[in-house]
Design an enzyme around this catalytic site. Sequence first.
Site, PDB file in Angstrom:
ATOM      1  N   LYS A 195       0.947  -1.126   0.059  1.00 41.27           N
ATOM      2  CA  LYS A 195      -0.066   0.105   0.124  1.00 41.27           C
ATOM      3  C   LYS A 195       1.016   1.216  -0.021  1.00 41.27           C
ATOM      4  CE  LYS A 195      -1.803   2.999   2.001  1.00 41.27           C
ATOM      5  NZ  LYS A 195      -1.421   4.417   1.714  1.00 41.27           N
ATOM      6  N   GLU A 270       9.507   1.965  10.890  1.00 42.69           N
ATOM      7  CA  GLU A 270      10.679   2.891  10.594  1.00 42.69           C
ATOM      8  C   GLU A 270      10.013   4.372  10.653  1.00 42.69           C
ATOM      9  OE1 GLU A 270      13.808   0.037   8.258  1.00 42.69           O
ATOM     10  OE2 GLU A 270      13.182   2.194   7.324  1.00 42.69           O
ATOM     11  N   GLU A 401      10.074  17.292  14.305  1.00 37.91           N
ATOM     12  CA  GLU A 401      10.149  16.762  12.954  1.00 37.91           C
ATOM     13  C   GLU A 401       9.650  17.629  12.104  1.00 37.91           C
ATOM     14  OE1 GLU A 401       8.835  13.239  11.116  1.00 37.91           O
ATOM     15  OE2 GLU A 401      10.834  12.920  10.588  1.00 37.91           O
TER      16      GLU A 401
END
Length: 507
Positions: A195, A270, A401
Amino acid sequence: MNAPTPTLEDNTKRLQGYLERFRKTGIQNLINGETLAGSGGASFDTHSPVDESLIATVARGDTSDIDQAAKAAKQAFQEWSNTPGAKRREILHRIADLIVERADEIALCESWDTGQALRFMSKAALRGAENFRYFADQAPNARNGQSLPTADHLNVTSRHAIGPVGVITPWNTPFMLSTWKIAPALACGCTVVHKPAELSPLSARILAEIAHEAGLPNGVWNLVNGFGEDTGRALTEHPDIKAVSFVGESETGSMITKQGADTLKRLHLELGGKNPVVVFDDAKLERALDAAIFMIYSLNGERCTSSSRLLVQKSIAADFTEKLLERVKNIRVGHPLDPNTVIGPLIHKTHFDKVMSYMDIAGKDGASIAAGGTRLGETGWFINPTLFTDAKRNMRISQEEIFGPVLTVIEFDTEEEALSIANDTRYGLAGYLWTEDMSRALRFSDAMDAGMIWVNSENIRHLPTPFGGVKASGIGRDGGDWSFDFYMETKNIAFATGEHRIPKLGA
Ligand code: NAD
């Protein structure tokens, strides 16, 4: 004589040729070897971040498409996992050959779809082929475990592909990351439902076509496009999917962990990063400067391992920052297909708005915007490379981030202080260290909260080494044999080597 570098016009012309068919047919799913629209008839549009033009309409898979794909992967698993490793190696090498043949198409489409500069996407396409070659060569030995003898038993461990797996990838360097995840799964005998990210679906379709053309049996590689909250979710919840390898944001990783709980999904996550590059005053400063700039301003700063926090020792901070500033102002922002461009547009308006919001946040928190901080042009999601100075460790620009071409500079006095700042975020993916003092390098690297550390170097991946992060940057490692450990079950078989004493109960 070298051929001249193609110009923006040359690149655009070739791209238009490649896109033509996507315009006509849209981007479809590939399930059990068949090209299919979403079974519910739904679709969504994908646009280029360069000028917001429509690239193509994309099939939007739903729960029943995921179910169909997972069943196809389950059906194909027995045969594929029993296919000799040498045969799997051959097919994976063929995939790599076809990637190389279509590298120009992949790089141009990826660049147009994501906004990443072509100069980096051309390399990423070839890196995708290398990923397949590396894992192809490991395929024949993937099942090897260890022999662990005792006095009475010979313990033999072997590994077995876990089953059909789900691979969910993000929009940043989607081609490279997809190959990195899918190649080891196939090499060890798993079947796959992929996906890809809804914001960059082009290269995933090309890759699935290549795999099909290379001779992978139907059902071994299935592609289902769609959004995270329904298509992605259905994949993580499907009982036939034994493991999910996910690359994306930390918050999504957390959601996937919850979604996979009922089916006890094995997960590899991750996730995000806020990686420090720490520069001590004894470092080779010109090299440190090159690396720090490269690691945040290449790939639009939309890179999990980007060095988004620069920790610089006070004694050299003024000089280092001044040189940095001169260089940052010269970095070329522009059309990603222009061979001279370093920074292209950010992926999407939503992401652009998020990155731009940090310009205000930086000011309100008391940092200075030494460079950039502004949009470039009025069409497309271009941002000038940005440098924040006068930052403190606890500011949001030092903690969160941002995922754009934005660098936060924080000064430190001592090694202890540098380490404490380096570790003072929720993330722990990568770290970069610049010093000529090797005792300090060892001490510091050992104590840094990061899964991967480069000393006196930018990020250069060696494929057999472990890749992954600690804290909110992820769970698990891949690369080399670590990928097989994730995609395989390890079994121990203990053979008695003689007639050892067995307890006699009730005798
Ligand atoms: P994202 O988490 O928004 O989306 C990633 C993928 O997950 C997409 O395919 C999305 O559709 C899917 N998804 C979203 N919600 C889901 C759900 N509930 N269930 C299942 N799937 C779902 O991430 P993004 O914005 O596409 O990518 C950027 C992020 O990825 C950054 O945080 C970056 O650091 C991270 N990243 C990490 C690495 C690494 O190796 N650690 C590498 C690249 C990117």
